[in-house]
Scaffold this motif. Structure first.
Motif, PDB file in Angstrom:
ATOM      1  N   THR A   1       0.822  -1.205   0.000  1.00 56.35           N
ATOM      2  CA  THR A   1       0.000   0.000   0.000  1.00 56.35           C
ATOM      3  C   THR A   1       0.859   1.259   0.000  1.00 56.35           C
ATOM      4  O   THR A   1       0.426   2.306  -0.482  1.00 56.35           O
ATOM      5  N   ARG A   2       2.100   1.126   0.501  1.00 53.54           N
ATOM      6  CA  ARG A   2       3.009   2.267   0.492  1.00 53.54           C
ATOM      7  C   ARG A   2       4.429   1.737   0.508  1.00 53.54           C
ATOM      8  O   ARG A   2       4.788   0.936   1.356  1.00 53.54           O
ATOM      9  N   ALA A   3       5.258   2.180  -0.478  1.00 57.80           N
ATOM     10  CA  ALA A   3       6.636   1.712  -0.567  1.00 57.80           C
ATOM     11  C   ALA A   3       7.461   2.759  -1.306  1.00 57.80           C
ATOM     12  O   ALA A   3       6.921   3.616  -2.041  1.00 57.80           O
TER      13      ALA A   3
ATOM     14  N   LEU B   1       5.654   5.236  -3.818  1.00 51.21           N
ATOM     15  CA  LEU B   1       4.552   4.617  -4.547  1.00 51.21           C
ATOM     16  C   LEU B   1       3.430   4.323  -3.567  1.00 51.21           C
ATOM     17  O   LEU B   1       3.663   3.863  -2.447  1.00 51.21           O
ATOM     18  N   ARG B   2       2.178   4.571  -3.970  1.00 53.97           N
ATOM     19  CA  ARG B   2       0.991   4.302  -3.163  1.00 53.97           C
ATOM     20  C   ARG B   2       0.058   3.408  -3.949  1.00 53.97           C
ATOM     21  O   ARG B   2      -0.075   3.548  -5.180  1.00 53.97           O
ATOM     22  N   ALA B   3      -0.596   2.491  -3.246  1.00 56.70           N
ATOM     23  CA  ALA B   3      -1.568   1.604  -3.881  1.00 56.70           C
ATOM     24  C   ALA B   3      -2.760   1.458  -2.952  1.00 56.70           C
ATOM     25  O   ALA B   3      -2.606   1.424  -1.727  1.00 56.70           O
ATOM     26  N   GLY B   4      -3.946   1.372  -3.495  1.00 57.39           N
ATOM     27  CA  GLY B   4      -5.163   1.249  -2.703  1.00 57.39           C
ATOM     28  C   GLY B   4      -6.359   1.040  -3.583  1.00 57.39           C
ATOM     29  O   GLY B   4      -6.260   0.488  -4.702  1.00 57.39           O
ATOM     30  N   TYR B   5      -7.521   1.494  -3.071  1.00 58.07           N
ATOM     31  CA  TYR B   5      -8.779   1.321  -3.779  1.00 58.07           C
ATOM     32  C   TYR B   5      -9.501   2.664  -3.864  1.00 58.07           C
ATOM     33  O   TYR B   5      -9.319   3.535  -3.003  1.00 58.07           O
TER      34      TYR B   5
END
Length: 836
Positions: free
Chosen positions: A95-97, A117-121
């Motif tokens: 979700t965060r790296a 980098l961010r990842a989610g919905y």
């Protein structure tokens, strides 16, 4: 060397510290999108400029996601001379790296550039939007459910507008309401509201991946008013007001002041404080009244009460429940029937002991605080004299001489029960017959009887521990109203292994029969202890024990048997079972001067118990007895030795190995025995005109010397030594040679002579005899046989022929046939015969 090494390490550390600053502007990362859906791919490229002169011509670019190196980077040189590396991450599961572009510089990995980098919905649609009009703060408070976590920063905004219709047309917009971080509610102040005009309200959620909106809510602020609850309190006592009835509570409440002008309805809930009862709801309460009497409750019980209200008849929301109010219901007079019975003391007949037991007439009969026994004198109208006031279920009091009846009532703070008359009648009824009791289990007793005639109207059953210290007041009793009953199971206050006294009294109309008693145990127990062992007499190998049996006890099962145990010093245990009527026992087979531990076990059907341990030691044998025992032992050993010697002497198989068995020449059966003749060893005795000697054997000789006649020259055989004598064996030599050898002959057999003659000679044979002093040689027999010495045989003239001895020789020739075993002597040399 140490100083130079320290200097080199210092310079290396300085270079490492300066490298990141020199490499900061050498690389740059660009990504396809810094925020993506969780699990989607992402592409990134890193470009190293050409003006970084301190790098290699073609440096190797590495990628690192977080702390892990990522393979798959493609590196190429661009037209302007810079180096470019591109990598594609197929699934971004973090979700965060941080994605870093690195180079190997020296022995460490240097970061040129990095990007987060961010990842989610995307945000879900907010649900369950609701709004309440708070009259205290004069604001419209709306709340919602934000939905599942998006793992991305998501903002919520409460949007609204004014509308004169059913929110189909949008009017003036109202300022957006943004809640605080992490909150899912927001308040629209009164200045932006029209209380009686429709409003369109919705919630918008937004993050980097998208935007979502909740369904629109259309309402008037006054239609969603939520009142504050009123305050419950108890009513102040008033002289004019009647006291509350039993099982009722009187209460009132104060409404919320801002809602005094609003019509509303309320409801009440209550539950008893004791137990785990659920809430009981009562409502709606009267609109105009602010007080209420709650009935149908348990008397003398504490209750918890709460109240809430709602706008009525217009729409609105229920208020919260008010703070709890705790009240206790009033008492009610006991509604019970009192079963009574009494007995007079034997020492003082005017002293009466009265017993009673309350029986509730209703499910809620009220609590009882005490009992009063009173009587009314006949000459005093309206006067009531108390005899006893107690909280127990029995009372002992002196009965006035003129009193024949007393009244018993139960009371509490609300009043008294109906009085129960107790009549002391002297009339007696018939007694019970065949009263008996038995135990059903450790916690119950069955008592039975045979009812008398006529049948009584009931029975009083009383039971308690049969102990001198137990008073009648500690006993349990009950009344059986069925006069035809023949027994009852007692289950109250019954404990195992206890002796109980049970009393049954028949009750008649205005009379009471005599009481009958019976004793019983709820469960029989094992003996308390076994009898104590005593030593009566003791010997060297026996011990006589005795004991005194315990007297039988009530409730104790009779003994079935005894078991006596004894253990020696080697921990060997022995036991035997005795009858219950035994009073003693004798232990036999004990070891002298030995220590024994003995105990007795008494057993019944209910169990067993052991006595204390008795320790004893058997007596030591006296000195004379030891002498007798030693003498007998020595005699037995002597007899064993004699029997063994006789067995060795008489058994042939045991005698021959100890000494050789020498046959008696006088009774020998070797007359027909002829040894094997070896022709190659035959020689002639000179001057006798006899057949040549077949074999000569020397008995024991250390040295072997050549014999004069071994050359087989007949002229040289005349010089025989004087030790050689002539032996003759009559009979057929050939026939004798064909017989088998003696079974007792061995390889070390000693022979005494050598046969002289030839098997072809027709005349009798001769043999040599030596004047030996061997004890085995027998004397001359008066009746010689054909194989005995020659001088016993008659000559042709009828006289005995005895050769004259020669002065030169030690031996003479003669018929020495009393040495038949000399036939087997083999002479190997003349010198060997000298010792013979």
């Amino acid at each position: 060397m140490a100083r130079l090494r320290t200097c080199s390490l210092t310079w290396a550390a300085l270079i490492i510290l300066l490298l990141p600053r020199s490499l900061e502007e050498c690389g740059h990362i660009s990504v396809s999108a810094p925020i993506v859906h969780l699990g989607d791919p992402i592409t990134a490229s890193c470009i190293i400029k050409q003006n970084c002169s301190h790098l290699d011509l073609e440096p190797q670019i590495l990628w690192r996601l977080g702390a892990e190196l990522q393979p798959g980077g493609r590196q190429q040189r661009l037209s302007d001379g810079s180096q470019q590396s591109t990598i594609t991450l197929p699934h971004l599961n973090h979700t965060r790296a941080f994605l870093s572009c690195c180079l190997n510089w020296g022995n460490s990995l240097q970061i040129l550039d990095q990007v987060e980098l961010r990842a989610g919905y995307p945000p879900a649609v907010p649900r369950n939007l609701s709004c309440l009009m708070n009259l205290t703060t004069s604001s419209l408070i709306c709340q919602w459910e934000p939905g599942p976590e998006t793992h991305l920063p998501t903002s919520f905004t409460l949007k609204s507008f004014k509308s004169r219709g059913n929110c189909q047309t949008q009017g003036d917009s109202i300022m957006d309401c943004v809640p605080e971080d992490g909150q899912s509610h927001c308040s629209i102040p009164r200045r932006h509201l029209l209380l009686y005009q429709n409003m369109g309200i919705w919630v918008q959620a937004e993050n980097a991946l998208g935007t979502s909106m909740s369904p629109q809510l259309c309402l008037e602020p006054m239609d969603v008013v939520k009142l504050e609850p009123p305050m419950l309190r108890t009513m102040d006592p008033s002289p004019e007001a009647a006291p509350p009835q039993a099982g009722c509570l009187q209460l009132c409440w104060e409404p919320w002041q801002p809602a005094l002008h609003i019509n509303q309805k309320c409801e009440l809930r209550h539950k008893p404080q004791s137990g785990e009862a659920s809430w009981a709801l009562v409502g709606p309460l009267p609109l105009e009244a602010l007080r209420y009497e709650l009935c149908g409750l348990l008397p003398a019980t504490a209750y918890t009460l709460q109240i809430r209200c709602i706008r009525w008849p217009l729409p609105g929301h229920w208020s919260n429940w008010s703070p709890s109010l705790e009240l206790r219901t009033t008492e009610r007079a006991p509604a019970v029937r009192l079963n009574t019975w009494w007995r007079q003391r034997q020492l003082d007949p005017r002293t009466v002991q009265l017993f009673w037991k309350p029986v509730p007439l209703e499910e809620d009969s009220g609590q009882i605080q005490g009992y009063v026994v009173s009587w009314r004198p006949s000459g005093q109208a309206g006067a009531i004299l108390p005899l006893c006031n107690t909280t127990e279920l029995s009372c002992t009091f002196p009965l006035p001489s003129e009193a024949q009846e007393v009244a018993l009532v139960a009371y509490n703070s609300a009043g008294t029960s109906c009085p129960t008359p107790v009549v002391f009648s002297e009339s007696r009824g018939p007694a019970l017959t065949r009263l008996h009791a038995m135990a059903r289990d450790p916690h119950s007793l069955w008592v039975g009887w045979e009812p008398p005639s006529p049948w009584p109207r009931g029975y009083v059953i009383e039971w308690g521990l049969s102990s001198p210290s137990t008073s009648n007041s500690n006993k349990t009793w009950r009344m059986e109203q069925n006069g035809s009953a023949t027994g009852f199971l007692l289950q109250e206050n019954i404990r195992p292994f206890q002796l109980y006294e049970i009393t049954v009294t028949p009750l008649y109309q205005d009379a009471m029969g005599p009481s009958q008693h019976v004793y019983a145990y709820s469960q029989e127990m094992a003996p308390r202890h076994a009898p104590e062992l005593h030593l009566k007499h003791i010997g060297k190998t026996w011990a006589q024990l005795e004991w005194v049996p315990e007297p039988p006890e009530l409730g104790k099962s009779p003994l079935t048997h005894y078991t006596i145990f004894w253990t020696n010093a080697q921990n060997q245990s022995f036991s035997t079972i005795l009858n219950a009527s035994s009073r003693g026992f004798v232990l036999h087979g004990l070891e002298p001067a030995s220590l024994y531990h003995i105990h007795l076990m008494a057993a019944s059907q209910a169990g067993a118990t052991n006595s204390t341990v008795l320790t004893l030691m058997t007596l030591i044998p006296e000195g004379s007895e030891l002498h007798i025992l030693l003498g007998l032992f020595g005699l037995l050993l002597l007899l064993s030795c004699l029997c063994g010697t006789a067995w060795l002497c008489c058994s042939p198989s045991r005698k021959n190995p100890l000494w050789p068995s020498v046959p008696d020449p006088a009774h020998s059966s070797l007359g027909s025995w002829v040894p094997t003749i070896m022709e190659e060893e035959a020689f002639q005795l000179p001057g006798l005109g006899m057949p040549p000697i077949t074999k000569l054997t020397v008995l024991e000789e250390d040295e072997k010397k050549p014999l004069p006649w071994e050359s087989h020259d007949s002229s040289e055989t005349c010089g025989l030594p004087t030790l050689v004598q002539t032996y003759v064996l009559q009979g057929d030599l050939r026939a004798a040679s064909a017989q088998p050898q003696s079974q007792s002959g061995t390889s070390n057999q000693v022979l005494y002579g050598q046969l002289l003659g030839s098997p072809t000679s027709p005349g009798p044979g001769h043999y040599l005899r030596c004047d030996s002093t061997q004890p085995l040689l027998a004397g001359l027999t008066p009746s010689p046989k054909s194989y005995e010495n020659l001088w016993f045989q008659a000559s042709p003239l009828g006289t005995l022929v005895t050769p004259a001895p020669s002065q030169e020789d030690d031996c003479v020739f003669g018929p020495l046939l009393d040495f038949p075993l000399l036939q087997g002597i083999r002479v190997h040399g003349v010198e060997g015969l000298e010792s013979f």
